[in-house]
Design a protein around this motif. Structure first.
Motif, mmCIF file in Angstrom:
data_model
loop_
_atom_site.group_PDB
_atom_site.id
_atom_site.type_symbol
_atom_site.label_atom_id
_atom_site.label_comp_id
_atom_site.label_asym_id
_atom_site.label_seq_id
_atom_site.Cartn_x
_atom_site.Cartn_y
_atom_site.Cartn_z
ATOM 1 N N HIS A 17 0.564 -1.033 0.274
ATOM 2 C CA HIS A 17 0.150 -0.109 -0.057
ATOM 3 C C HIS A 17 1.038 1.097 0.316
ATOM 4 N N GLY A 18 2.201 1.321 -0.335
ATOM 5 C CA GLY A 18 3.317 2.571 -0.216
ATOM 6 C C GLY A 18 3.487 2.865 0.942
ATOM 7 N N ILE A 19 3.006 2.118 1.722
ATOM 8 C CA ILE A 19 3.694 2.525 2.968
ATOM 9 C C ILE A 19 5.018 1.796 3.762
ATOM 10 N N SER A 20 5.878 2.592 4.091
ATOM 11 C CA SER A 20 7.716 2.077 4.124
ATOM 12 C C SER A 20 7.381 2.052 5.979
ATOM 13 N N VAL A 21 7.746 0.655 6.451
ATOM 14 C CA VAL A 21 7.332 0.297 8.191
ATOM 15 C C VAL A 21 8.896 -0.361 8.049
ATOM 16 N N LEU A 22 9.001 -0.561 9.716
ATOM 17 C CA LEU A 22 9.769 -1.015 10.421
ATOM 18 C C LEU A 22 8.796 -1.440 11.773
ATOM 19 N N VAL A 23 9.945 -2.390 11.750
ATOM 20 C CA VAL A 23 8.583 -3.531 13.567
ATOM 21 C C VAL A 23 10.040 -3.710 14.338
ATOM 22 N N THR A 24 10.486 -2.698 14.799
ATOM 23 C CA THR A 24 11.181 -2.813 16.123
ATOM 24 C C THR A 24 11.043 -3.165 17.574
ATOM 25 N N ALA A 64 -1.591 -1.805 15.276
ATOM 26 C CA ALA A 64 -0.529 -1.055 14.720
ATOM 27 C C ALA A 64 -0.667 -0.466 13.553
ATOM 28 N N VAL A 65 -0.365 -1.660 12.719
ATOM 29 C CA VAL A 65 -0.742 -1.253 11.504
ATOM 30 C C VAL A 65 -1.619 -0.754 11.203
ATOM 31 N N SER A 66 -2.856 -0.868 11.529
ATOM 32 C CA SER A 66 -4.734 -0.257 10.724
ATOM 33 C C SER A 66 -4.006 1.283 11.002
ATOM 34 N N LEU A 67 -3.103 1.253 12.053
ATOM 35 C CA LEU A 67 -3.528 3.125 12.350
ATOM 36 C C LEU A 67 -2.766 3.469 11.759
ATOM 37 N N LEU A 68 -1.717 3.077 10.693
ATOM 38 C CA LEU A 68 -0.825 3.681 9.486
ATOM 39 C C LEU A 68 -1.226 3.196 8.223
#
Length: 243
Positions: A17-24, A64-68
């Motif tokens: 969906h064109g969103i850059s994300v990291l999970v830490t 958390a992903v849904s918020l983005l």
């Protein structure tokens, strides 16, 4: 599923969906269960393992992903694109915002002109993070809307949906196609437990659509909506679908 695999799954979902994300992870004592940190267009979902039960880890990550994802949604189906409303869509939306029957069934008063009240409504659309337009890929024409918003009355994670299709584009399966895609995203990808919808009891087309989509009737909610056209509260028939 191992946590690294989980992280990669949701990173790829966002990427689609064109969103850059990291999970830490941040497991310090004063860190919250989860937080979103944005730096230079990179979104970092930070989870605290010590405060999240193992069985709930994916649910926290999905939320958390849904918020983005939901405020920035661009969702493609075979014939449609579902994306967030912008003010450039306002003129196209007038075709169904002025439809007397459709607006009545949505509990609204139809707009006769694109007056100040109309633009105030469009401004409200623009501010809603879950207000989407349905766009026909072949012509780039806006043919309807979908609204996705939180339903905090449930004991489980839940979203409520509303939808409208321009009269000239009805009976082509577009509503079914769009809502099916939204339900799949919400329940399969983002793990919301329920999706619900409220309709006027006389709105037979919407009721048939919800039943075709697999929704179940849970009964009448008394005085659930202030009907703008009738200027009084009305009952809604509620339908739900579980994950």
């Amino acid at each position: 599923m191992e946590r690294e695999q989980l992280h990669n799954r949701y990173i790829e979902l966002c990427k689609e969906h064109g969103i850059s994300v990291l999970v830490t992870n941040n497991n310090t004592a004063d860190a919250p269960k989860y937080e979103l940190v944005t730096n230079n267009a990179i979104n970092n979902i930070v989870l605290n393992d010590t405060k999240i039960d193992t069985s709930m880890y994916e649910a926290f990550l999905a939320y958390a992903v849904s918020l983005l994802l939901l405020p920035n949604l661009v969702l493609k189906t075979e014939r449609l694109v579902i994306r967030r409303f912008c003010m450039d869509d306002a003129t196209a939306c007038f075709s169904f915002m002025s439809d007397e029957q459709g607006m009545y069934l949505d509990g609204c008063k139809p707009f006769n002109t694109m007056d100040e009240d109309y633009w105030e409504r469009m401004k409200l659309f623009e501010e809603r993070e879950g207000q989407y337009v349905i766009v026909l890929q072949s012509t780039n024409e806006v043919i309807g809307t979908i609204n996705v918003f939180s339903d905090d009355s449930r004991a489980v994670s839940s979203k409520e949906i509303g939808y409208a299709i321009s009269p000239k584009h009805q009976r082509n399966g577009y509503a079914y196609e769009a809502i099916s895609a939204i339900i799949s995203l919400l329940q399969k990808d983002l793990l919301f437990d329920m999706v619900v919808a409220g309709v006027l009891p006389e709105n037979t087309p919407s009721i048939k659509l919800l039943e075709k989509l697999g929704f179940s009737n849970e009964g009448i909610r008394h005085k659930a909506l202030w009907h703008e056209g009738l200027d009084k509260p009305v009952d809604l028939m509620y339908y739900y679908i579980d994950r």
